[in-house]
Each structure stands twice: as structure tokens, then as C-alpha cells.
Write a protein that holds these residues in place. Structure first.
Motif, mmCIF file in Angstrom:
data_model
loop_
_atom_site.group_PDB
_atom_site.id
_atom_site.type_symbol
_atom_site.label_atom_id
_atom_site.label_comp_id
_atom_site.label_asym_id
_atom_site.label_seq_id
_atom_site.Cartn_x
_atom_site.Cartn_y
_atom_site.Cartn_z
ATOM 1 N N GLU A 1 0.837 -1.203 0.000
ATOM 2 C CA GLU A 1 0.000 0.000 0.000
ATOM 3 C C GLU A 1 0.872 1.252 0.000
ATOM 4 O OE1 GLU A 1 -3.698 0.709 0.350
ATOM 5 O OE2 GLU A 1 -2.608 2.516 -0.203
ATOM 6 N N SER A 2 0.623 2.125 -0.961
ATOM 7 C CA SER A 2 1.252 3.462 -1.021
ATOM 8 C C SER A 2 2.782 3.432 -0.994
ATOM 9 C CB SER A 2 0.746 4.342 0.131
ATOM 10 O OG SER A 2 -0.649 4.465 0.088
ATOM 11 N N HIS B 1 -1.847 10.993 -1.654
ATOM 12 C CA HIS B 1 -2.383 10.471 -2.911
ATOM 13 C C HIS B 1 -2.395 11.579 -3.965
ATOM 14 C CE1 HIS B 1 -3.940 7.219 -0.396
ATOM 15 N NE2 HIS B 1 -4.165 6.544 -1.506
ATOM 16 N N THR C 1 -6.046 2.941 -4.362
ATOM 17 C CA THR C 1 -6.356 1.522 -4.166
ATOM 18 C C THR C 1 -7.594 1.070 -4.935
ATOM 19 O OG1 THR C 1 -5.515 1.811 -1.933
ATOM 20 C CG2 THR C 1 -6.713 -0.221 -2.383
ATOM 21 N N ASP D 1 0.015 -1.059 -4.576
ATOM 22 C CA ASP D 1 -1.151 -0.688 -5.384
ATOM 23 C C ASP D 1 -0.975 0.631 -6.121
ATOM 24 O OD1 ASP D 1 -1.211 0.770 -3.046
ATOM 25 O OD2 ASP D 1 -3.354 0.480 -2.663
ATOM 26 N N HIS D 2 -0.153 1.520 -5.571
ATOM 27 C CA HIS D 2 0.108 2.830 -6.187
ATOM 28 C C HIS D 2 1.182 3.517 -5.372
ATOM 29 C CE1 HIS D 2 -2.004 4.731 -2.849
ATOM 30 N NE2 HIS D 2 -2.888 3.748 -2.957
HETATM 31 ZN ZN LIG Z 1 -3.808 2.465 -1.667
#
Ligand SMILES: [Zn+2]
Length: 524
Positions: free
Chosen positions: A227-228, A439, A265, A423-424
Motif C-alpha cells: 500500500e502506497s 495520494h 487503491t 497498489d500505487h
Molecule cells: Zn492504496
């Protein structure tokens, strides 16, 4: 002389107030009202409204008092309501008033989890239900035995009505804590049912996969979804601080030029884990149904949310798996559970494994708030920027998680492949003069994420520089797992990049990845 008089009058003031208080508290009606107010205060806390205002307490106190006048409403409404509050109090004390997260936790929790929950809540949380029950006892023993004069009831009813009208006119019925509690229960159950129905409906769609059966595939396949995590903040790919010490020297394939499908996400993962042309997603043609078509048993273990605006798009894929376990029952923020709690679940599943298996582990990884992700662990880094310290330290936590998963797979003795990707990424935002990682969708670093594949028979640490995209993840997974897809055609993991350039979905449309702005890390 004046000053002596003044001092005397000051000294008299407290005793005057005390006298007045004594007079008031010896008045039966005032005493009764005080009891109800205390009960109302405790009930507010039990319902999960930690910061209830005086007006809410007065409103509940008067409601209870007026409803207790007749024994019918006392037994049918007041007592059941107080008992309900006592039951809800351990939940209300921790999670607050009823919400979709609370309702789904209550409806989905198995008896083992409920036991664990009751076992792990702090002892202070038992004080609240005890106090609630104690107040019921006090009311029954000391308050309800005395009758209140008709005159008092009439004047209290007038006060109550005025209060109600003013409050409804001011902020509406739903903002008064007592009706809000019941309205929240009702609407949360409704929303929960709707979201579950959406999930169940989407999992009714049949996948289209036609695959060549894999002969004798007894391997364990694990996909860890991070995640992230930005690739350029990993020492594995050259960051100057040791953020991934264990992966730095691991054997396996490390993709140095892999990009995510989208910058968040809920848009990225459906496009990574299911077939997608960018805007549209064929949700049933996903990595879970592919593995099932190839004869594997599929397991989904998640530390993210199950339902919620940002969680259901991913859960739609999860719904296809043979077994699912979400540490969080509501959305991703509903509880601050630790990624490491997934490891014992994986361990148990590995012990029971027979045929080929696919395990998807969905982490909270480096999600904001970064310091929360450390769950009390002291940040490893000690630079002036506390947030960055936590962000980078959460990388070390994920690094350790991957290493632990790897050794569990190694111990199982079966052949395995472990995939990890994020995911990003994130990008720098200036908020109030300071720089933060948040984000975003406009920079390359919002999409530049790590991908790595470790297996039981890797001989060396191999960096892969060719361009890859998450839109081709299914193809990459199929190749690694020896699955031959005849239909439908999956986006190739490598084919398009050199010819047309890579496209990413920015939340609105497909855009050319190479045209996006650069957002280099602070320390490079
Ligand atoms: Zn995410």
C-alpha cells in the motif's frame, strides 16, 4: 477595614453555594432530576457519544423521567433501552455510535473473534456497562418508588416540548443523540445490507476463463498487495536509507520499471487483479477465478476494509475466493489492525493446504496516517521530518512482512512463488508550507511501484529493467504459475510498452504515463 469585609464575604461565598446546593439536593424533584441526568450522562457514553453536550443529557434525562412515570412505558421502553445501552457499551466505548463498520463487525464476527475482542478490550471498558446497570438498579430502588406530582410532570413536559421544538428547528431530529442512536442503527444495517448485496451480486457473474489445465500443480502462490509504496523510496532500488534491508539482498526477480494501473487503491486493484481495458473492468475475469480455473484453492486474507466506498471495489474480487478473512469488518479505517496479524492466518492455512493454492494478502502497508501503521513501534529513522520517518519505517515493516512470509513458505516444504507489488505510489503535496506525501494522480511517482517475484528455487538477485504495467499483471501471474490462458485474451505483461507507450488510468481517463510530471524523492 474594607479588605476585611471583602475577605469575609469571599469566605462566605462557597458556604452560601454549598447551602444552596444542599437545599436543592434535599428537594425530591431536584434529586430525582440529578439521578436522571447522571444516568443520561452514562447512557450517552454507553451509546458511543463521548462528547455529548449538556442539552443532550438534559433531553435524555427528561425523556427517561417522563417515560418512567407510567409503568407500561417504563417496562416496555425505559428498561429495555437501558439494557440495550449496557450491551452496546463495550462497543460504544471503543468504536463510538452505531455505524456501518460497527454493524458489519457485529454481524460478521465469528464467536472466536468475539471472544478475542472481549478478551482484549481494556478493563476500563467493562466499567461502562457496569455503571449503566448500576444506574438501572438505583432508578428501580430509589427513584421509581417515589411518585412525582402532576404539577411537576406538567412543567417538565412543557420544558421537554420546548427543548424538543427548539432542537428540531435548530439542527433536526437526527442530531439529537437519543433518536440519532436508533436512526444510526437502522441506517447502518440498511447500508450494510445494500453493500453486501452489491458484493454478492457481482460475484454471481461467471468468469470466461478457458485455460489449459496445469498438470499436478501443488505449489503455493502468494500475492502480497502493498500500500502506497513508492519504488524510489526503497533501498532495494537505490534509495540511500536502508528502507528494505531484507529484500536488498534477497534472491529473486525485482522489477525496476513496473507501474500501477491507477493512483489509488480502489481504482488500481480491480484493474490489476481483473481484466480491464482501462476504463471498464471485467470483474469476474480476475486472478482468483483464473487460479480456480487452473485447479487451485483460493484464499483472501486482508488487513484492509471489507465494505465501504473505497473498499468494495477490491472486495468484489475477494468475493470469488474460496475462503476470506478480513481483519477489519467495516472500511479500511474501521480499526487499526496490524499487518502482522495476517501471518498466523497464513500459517494456519499453509498447514491445512493440500492441492495448489493461491493466497492473496492485502496489507495496510504505508497507508496514511503513516505513524499509525507502526502500531506503537518506534520509528527506525530519526530525521527532523517525523512523518517521513514513519513513512520510511513502515517500509521496513513491509520488508519484514515479506521476509517472514518467505520463510513460512520455505518451511512448508512445497514449491512456491511469492509476488509483491504496491497498489500505487504517492506524490509530494505542500500543505501549510510543509511538504507531505499524499495520494495524487499527476506525477509518474504516483504510479512507479515495486514488483517482485520470489520463489523456492531462485539462484540470484535479478533486476528486471524492461517496462511492465499492472494492466498485464494477470498475464505475468499466469506465466509464473504455468497457466496457459486460451480465452479471453489477457493484456500482455510486456508487449505494448515499446510500441505505444504505457497508459495509466488517472481516475478519469487513460493517460500517457511518460508525459506525467516528475516528483523526485526528497533525499535523492
Ligand atoms: Zn492504496
Amino acid at each position: 477595614m474594607d479588605s476585611i469585609l471583602l475577605t469575609a464575604s469571599f469566605m462566605n461565598t462557597p458556604s452560601l453555594i454549598l447551602d444552596k446546593f444542599r437545599f436543592c439536593t434535599t428537594q425530591p424533584l431536584i434529586k430525582t432530576l440529578l439521578f436522571y441526568a447522571l444516568t443520561a450522562l452514562i447512557l450517552c457514553k454507553a451509546m458511543g457519544y463521548g462528547s455529548a453536550k449538556g442539552i443532550d443529557i438534559l433531553f435524555i434525562a427528561l425523556t427517561l423521567l417522563l417515560l418512567s412515570v407510567m409503568s407500561l412505558s417504563r417496562y416496555l421502553l425505559v428498561i429495555p433501552y437501558i439494557l440495550l445501552c449496557a450491551l452496546y457499551a463495550p462497543v460504544g466505548g471503543i468504536y463510538g455510535p452505531p455505524s456501518v463498520a460497527v454493524v458489519s463487525a457485529l454481524l460478521q464476527t465469528s464467536s472466536a473473534e468475539a471472544y478475542e475482542f472481549l478478551h482484549t478490550i481494556p478493563a476500563s471498558c467493562y466499567l461502562l456497562p457496569t455503571a449503566t446497570l448500576l444506574m438501572l438498579f438505583v432508578l428501580a430502588q430509589f427513584v421509581w418508588r417515589h411518585t412525582i406530582s402532576h404539577k411537576s410532570i406538567l412543567s417538565l413536559s412543557i420544558i421537554f416540548t420546548v427543548l424538543l421544538v427548539v432542537r428540531i428547528a435548530g439542527s433536526g431530529l437526527e442530531n439529537i443523540k437519543l433518536p440519532n442512536f436508533f436512526l444510526s442503527i437502522y441506517s447502518s444495517i440498511n447500508q450494510y445490507r445494500q453493500q453486501i448485496a452489491v458484493l454478492e451480486n457481482s460475484s454471481m457473474v461467471m468468469p470466461d476463463w478457458v485455460v489449459t489445465p496445469v498438470a499436478h500443480n501443488k505449489g503455493n502462490y502468494v500475492i502480497i498487495i502493498g500500500e502506497s509504496m513508492r519504488r524510489d523510496h526503497m533501498s532495494l532500488f537505490g534509495y540511500p536509507l536502508q528502507t528494505t534491508p531484507l529484500l536488498d539482498n534477497a534472491k529473486g526477480q525485482f522489477y525496476n520499471n513496473y507501474i500501477s494501473a491507477a493512483p489509488n487503491t480502489f481504482e488500481s486493484l480491480p484493474r490489476t487483479l481483473a481484466l480491464s481495458d482501462g476504463k471498464k473492468v471485467s470483474i469476474a475475469d480476475n486472478v482468483i477465478t483464473l487460479a480456480k480455473a487452473a485447479g487451485m484453492k483460493t484464499h483472501w486474507l486482508s488487513n484492509q476494509g471489507m465494505i465501504g466506498e473505497f473498499d468494495t471495489p477490491v472486495s468484489k474480487v475477494a468475493m470469488f475466493s474460496d475462503s476470506r478473512h478480513f481483519l477489519k469488518k467495516g472500511d479500511y479505517e474501521s480499526r487499526n489492525t496490524d499487518d502482522d496479524e495476517l501471518l498466523p492466518l497464513l500459517g494456519k492455512a499453509l498447514q491445512e493446504a493440500t492441492q495448489g493454492n493461491l493466497y492473496v494478502l492485502h496489507l495496510m502497508g504505508s497507508h496514511t496516517d503513516f505513524c499509525e501503521r507502526l502500531n506503537g513501534e518506534v520509528p527506525f529513522f530519526n530525521m527532523p521530518d517525523r512523518e517521513l520517518n514513519c513513512y520510511l519505517s513502515s517500509y521496513r515493516k513491509t520488508d519484514r512482512f515479506i521476509a517472514r512470509t518467505y520463510s513460512m513458505l520455505k518451511q512448508s516444504g512445497s514449491p512456491f512463488k511469492l509476488f509483491y507489488f504496491s497498489d500505487h505510489g504517492l506524490s509530494h503535496k505542500t500543505i501549510g508550507g510543509a511538504r507531505y506525501l499524499r495520494h495524487g494522480g499527476n506525477t509518474r511517482q504516483n504510479y512507479e511501484v515495486p514488483l517482485l517475484v520470489l520463489s523456492d528455487n531462485d539462484q540470484r538477485h535479478q533486476l528486471i529493467d524492461s517496462p511492465y504495467s499492472a494492466f498485464g499483471f494477470i498475464d505475468l501471474f499466469a506465466r509464473e504459475a504455468g497457466i496457459n490462458i486460451s480465452y479471453p485474451a489477457a493484456t500482455s505483461a510486456t508487449a505494448s510498452p515499446e510500441r505505444t507507450g504505457r497508459q495509466v488510468y488517472n481516475g478519469y481517463e487513460m493517460v500517457d504515463f511518460d508525459q506525467l510530471a516528475d516528483d523526485p524523492p526528497a533525499l535523492l
